[in-house]
Design a protein around this motif. Structure first.
Motif, PDB file in Angstrom:
ATOM      1  N   ASN A  45      33.108  37.316  40.338  1.00 35.89           N
ATOM      2  CA  ASN A  45      33.896  37.759  39.186  1.00 35.89           C
ATOM      3  C   ASN A  45      33.170  37.530  37.863  1.00 35.89           C
ATOM      4  O   ASN A  45      33.375  38.275  36.897  1.00 35.89           O
ATOM      5  N   ASP A  46      32.318  36.494  37.842  1.00 44.50           N
ATOM      6  CA  ASP A  46      31.538  36.258  36.626  1.00 44.50           C
ATOM      7  C   ASP A  46      30.573  37.416  36.388  1.00 44.50           C
ATOM      8  O   ASP A  46      30.403  37.879  35.241  1.00 44.50           O
ATOM      9  N   GLN A  47      29.963  37.932  37.440  1.00 46.95           N
ATOM     10  CA  GLN A  47      29.073  39.083  37.326  1.00 46.95           C
ATOM     11  C   GLN A  47      29.851  40.355  36.952  1.00 46.95           C
ATOM     12  O   GLN A  47      29.392  41.179  36.155  1.00 46.95           O
ATOM     13  N   GLU A  53      31.979  43.868  30.408  1.00 47.36           N
ATOM     14  CA  GLU A  53      31.735  43.659  28.973  1.00 47.36           C
ATOM     15  C   GLU A  53      30.747  44.701  28.450  1.00 47.36           C
ATOM     16  O   GLU A  53      30.908  45.236  27.345  1.00 47.36           O
ATOM     17  N   ALA A  54      29.728  44.998  29.249  1.00 49.23           N
ATOM     18  CA  ALA A  54      28.750  46.022  28.862  1.00 49.23           C
ATOM     19  C   ALA A  54      29.414  47.397  28.790  1.00 49.23           C
ATOM     20  O   ALA A  54      29.161  48.189  27.880  1.00 49.23           O
ATOM     21  N   VAL A  55      30.286  47.674  29.768  1.00 48.52           N
ATOM     22  CA  VAL A  55      31.025  48.946  29.748  1.00 48.52           C
ATOM     23  C   VAL A  55      31.930  49.005  28.526  1.00 48.52           C
ATOM     24  O   VAL A  55      32.064  50.043  27.868  1.00 48.52           O
ATOM     25  N   GLY A  56      32.538  47.877  28.194  1.00 50.30           N
ATOM     26  CA  GLY A  56      33.407  47.815  27.018  1.00 50.30           C
ATOM     27  C   GLY A  56      32.671  48.132  25.732  1.00 50.30           C
ATOM     28  O   GLY A  56      33.227  48.758  24.818  1.00 50.30           O
ATOM     29  N   SER A  57      31.397  47.723  25.652  1.00 46.02           N
ATOM     30  CA  SER A  57      30.618  48.017  24.443  1.00 46.02           C
ATOM     31  C   SER A  57      30.385  49.520  24.314  1.00 46.02           C
ATOM     32  O   SER A  57      30.360  50.058  23.203  1.00 46.02           O
ATOM     33  N   GLU A 110      36.742  46.009  39.384  1.00 44.36           N
ATOM     34  CA  GLU A 110      37.878  45.116  39.561  1.00 44.36           C
ATOM     35  C   GLU A 110      37.418  43.754  40.057  1.00 44.36           C
ATOM     36  O   GLU A 110      36.542  43.667  40.921  1.00 44.36           O
ATOM     37  N   GLU A 111      38.016  42.708  39.507  1.00 48.31           N
ATOM     38  CA  GLU A 111      37.706  41.362  39.972  1.00 48.31           C
ATOM     39  C   GLU A 111      38.420  41.101  41.301  1.00 48.31           C
ATOM     40  O   GLU A 111      39.437  41.715  41.607  1.00 48.31           O
ATOM     41  N   GLU A 112      37.842  40.216  42.058  1.00 46.07           N
ATOM     42  CA  GLU A 112      38.437  39.839  43.343  1.00 46.07           C
ATOM     43  C   GLU A 112      39.423  38.688  43.134  1.00 46.07           C
ATOM     44  O   GLU A 112      39.135  37.746  42.383  1.00 46.07           O
ATOM     45  N   PRO A 113      40.574  38.730  43.794  1.00 48.39           N
ATOM     46  CA  PRO A 113      41.532  37.626  43.652  1.00 48.39           C
ATOM     47  C   PRO A 113      41.111  36.418  44.497  1.00 48.39           C
ATOM     48  O   PRO A 113      40.459  36.563  45.533  1.00 48.39           O
ATOM     49  N   THR A 114      41.486  35.249  44.050  1.00 47.73           N
ATOM     50  CA  THR A 114      41.225  34.042  44.835  1.00 47.73           C
ATOM     51  C   THR A 114      42.358  33.845  45.842  1.00 47.73           C
ATOM     52  O   THR A 114      43.364  34.556  45.826  1.00 47.73           O
ATOM     53  N   VAL A 115      42.175  32.874  46.747  1.00 44.41           N
ATOM     54  CA  VAL A 115      43.178  32.570  47.770  1.00 44.41           C
ATOM     55  C   VAL A 115      43.814  31.224  47.448  1.00 44.41           C
ATOM     56  O   VAL A 115      43.126  30.278  47.053  1.00 44.41           O
ATOM     57  N   GLN A 139      33.872  41.454  53.378  1.00 44.26           N
ATOM     58  CA  GLN A 139      33.937  42.515  52.371  1.00 44.26           C
ATOM     59  C   GLN A 139      33.175  42.123  51.098  1.00 44.26           C
ATOM     60  O   GLN A 139      32.499  42.955  50.486  1.00 44.26           O
ATOM     61  N   LEU A 140      33.288  40.858  50.717  1.00 45.50           N
ATOM     62  CA  LEU A 140      32.606  40.385  49.511  1.00 45.50           C
ATOM     63  C   LEU A 140      31.094  40.469  49.663  1.00 45.50           C
ATOM     64  O   LEU A 140      30.376  40.799  48.717  1.00 45.50           O
ATOM     65  N   ASP A 141      30.614  40.184  50.874  1.00 42.77           N
ATOM     66  CA  ASP A 141      29.171  40.257  51.131  1.00 42.77           C
ATOM     67  C   ASP A 141      28.647  41.684  50.973  1.00 42.77           C
ATOM     68  O   ASP A 141      27.478  41.897  50.660  1.00 42.77           O
ATOM     69  N   GLU A 142      29.541  42.667  51.213  1.00 47.03           N
ATOM     70  CA  GLU A 142      29.117  44.069  51.147  1.00 47.03           C
ATOM     71  C   GLU A 142      29.164  44.637  49.722  1.00 47.03           C
ATOM     72  O   GLU A 142      28.606  45.696  49.466  1.00 47.03           O
ATOM     73  N   LYS A 143      29.854  43.960  48.847  1.00 46.04           N
ATOM     74  CA  LYS A 143      30.011  44.483  47.481  1.00 46.04           C
ATOM     75  C   LYS A 143      28.720  44.298  46.680  1.00 46.04           C
ATOM     76  O   LYS A 143      28.130  43.221  46.676  1.00 46.04           O
ATOM     77  N   ALA A 144      28.310  45.368  46.012  1.00 48.09           N
ATOM     78  CA  ALA A 144      27.112  45.312  45.158  1.00 48.09           C
ATOM     79  C   ALA A 144      27.513  45.675  43.733  1.00 48.09           C
ATOM     80  O   ALA A 144      28.205  46.672  43.503  1.00 48.09           O
ATOM     81  N   ILE A 145      27.104  44.894  42.775  1.00 46.48           N
ATOM     82  CA  ILE A 145      27.426  45.152  41.365  1.00 46.48           C
ATOM     83  C   ILE A 145      26.276  45.928  40.725  1.00 46.48           C
ATOM     84  O   ILE A 145      25.117  45.487  40.780  1.00 46.48           O
ATOM     85  N   PRO A 146      26.552  47.101  40.144  1.00 51.57           N
ATOM     86  CA  PRO A 146      25.484  47.888  39.505  1.00 51.57           C
ATOM     87  C   PRO A 146      24.860  47.123  38.346  1.00 51.57           C
ATOM     88  O   PRO A 146      25.447  46.183  37.796  1.00 51.57           O
ATOM     89  N   GLU A 147      23.680  47.576  37.968  1.00 49.28           N
ATOM     90  CA  GLU A 147      23.033  46.988  36.791  1.00 49.28           C
ATOM     91  C   GLU A 147      23.871  47.295  35.554  1.00 49.28           C
ATOM     92  O   GLU A 147      24.373  48.405  35.371  1.00 49.28           O
ATOM     93  N   ALA A 148      24.041  46.300  34.724  1.00 51.57           N
ATOM     94  CA  ALA A 148      24.877  46.464  33.526  1.00 51.57           C
ATOM     95  C   ALA A 148      24.300  47.559  32.625  1.00 51.57           C
ATOM     96  O   ALA A 148      23.096  47.568  32.339  1.00 51.57           O
TER      97      ALA A 148
END
Length: 318
Positions: A45-47, A53-57, A110-115, A139-148
């Motif tokens: 979620n930090d990533q 934030e970059a998209v927001g700019s 979207e951020e992932e919810p905690t348990v 599922q989390l292992d499969e998620k890739a975050i694009p370059e900002a």
């Protein structure tokens, strides 16, 4: 790191399946798995937050772009017309340039919810959470975050648009000034032309053409004397200088009409006397709803220069 978390969770789950344990022990085991999973989610979620934030700019910069384009379009949609049509072309080109520079906004992640887990849960609930964590971890292992994405730089395009808009608005104001202005405005502006010495507006009682306020006629007419014309050449009687009686030959005149069409019609009428010797009307051109006339006794160069000075004085925004 995420794959190691998933492997650890898998081993813990396998061990739990083989060994029987109490509810307290199961709770402790699942708590460890939940803590590891939530730590992985926090890192993910930090990533995501950095990416969003970059998209927001980009969104913020595009909002500025949209506002500026809206201001320009509002000006174009207004009632006014520019004195110089090229300013409208420049403004539209600047708008097109800014539109083409616009960066598409990526979708937010979207951020992932905690348990969450608590000691009051039953064995079935705890086992259900174990299964849920295993599935979510995969599922989390499969998620890739694009370059900002990078923040767009619209500075040059915005400056070009703002400059073009200012020029357009100035041009509109200039034309407004020479659209059916009052006599007093024209007189005040003629007083700033260095070679003009005397100025007088016609009245219904003193109008050589007898056209003041008549249908199709001018709504104002201001005659002026110009010191480039020798008074001795005007055949003045008794040294008297009635600017209106001398007429355009003594310098020129500004004829004020209600509409551009009426001014154009008058200009065409005057054109019929061009090159007609002593009947020649001198130079004449339409500016807004005005016909700017200069004496035929001036040279062509003098006529051009005097006309340019008069027009500059009339459209100047002070």
């Amino acid at each position: 790191m995420k794959k190691k978390v998933a492997m650890l969770l898998g081993l813990l789950m396998a061990a739990s399946a083989v060994m029987g344990c109490s509810t307290e022990e199961l709770y402790a085991e699942v708590s460890t798995e939940v803590e590891a999973y939530n730590a992985a989610v926090a890192a993910y979620n930090d990533q995501v937050a950095q990416y969003n934030e970059a998209v927001g700019s980009i969104k913020d910069e595009n909002k500025v772009l949209t506002v500026e384009l809206g201001n320009a379009q509002t000006a174009i949609n207004g009632d006014g017309e520019p004195y110089d049509g090229a300013t409208l072309v420049d403004l539209k080109n600047a708008m097109a340039g800014l539109e083409s520079a616009k960066v598409e906004e990526p979708a937010l992640l979207e951020e992932e919810p905690t348990v969450e887990i608590n000691a009051e849960m039953s064995r079935d609930e705890l086992n259900q959470i174990k299964e849920e964590i295993a599935e979510r971890s995969a599922q989390l292992d499969e998620k890739a975050i694009p370059e900002a994405p990078s923040k767009p730089d619209y500075a040059n395009a915005l400056e070009e648009l703002r400059n073009a808009l200012q020029s357009y608005q100035t041009s509109v104001q200039s034309l407004n000034q020479i659209t059916a202005p009052a006599d007093e405005f024209v007189i005040e502006r003629l007083q700033g032309v260095d070679t003009i010495t005397k100025i007088e507006a016609v009245t219904e009682d003193h109008d050589p053409n007898g056209q003041l306020n008549k249908q199709g006629g001018y709504i104002g007419c201001i005659y002026f004397r110009d010191n480039q014309i020798d008074a001795d050449s005007l055949y003045l009687e008794g040294g008297e200088e009635d600017v209106i009686e001398i007429g355009t030959v003594g310098g020129g005149a500004i004829e004020i009409f209600q509409t551009p069409e009426e001014a154009e019609a008058r200009n065409q009428y005057l054109a019929g006397f061009d090159g007609a010797g002593f009947l020649s009307s001198g130079s004449h051109q339409v500016e807004g709803t005005l016909v700017v006339r200069t004496s035929d006794d001036l040279t062509a160069t003098q006529q051009k220069e005097l006309t340019e000075k008069i027009v500059a004085a009339l459209i100047d925004l002070r």
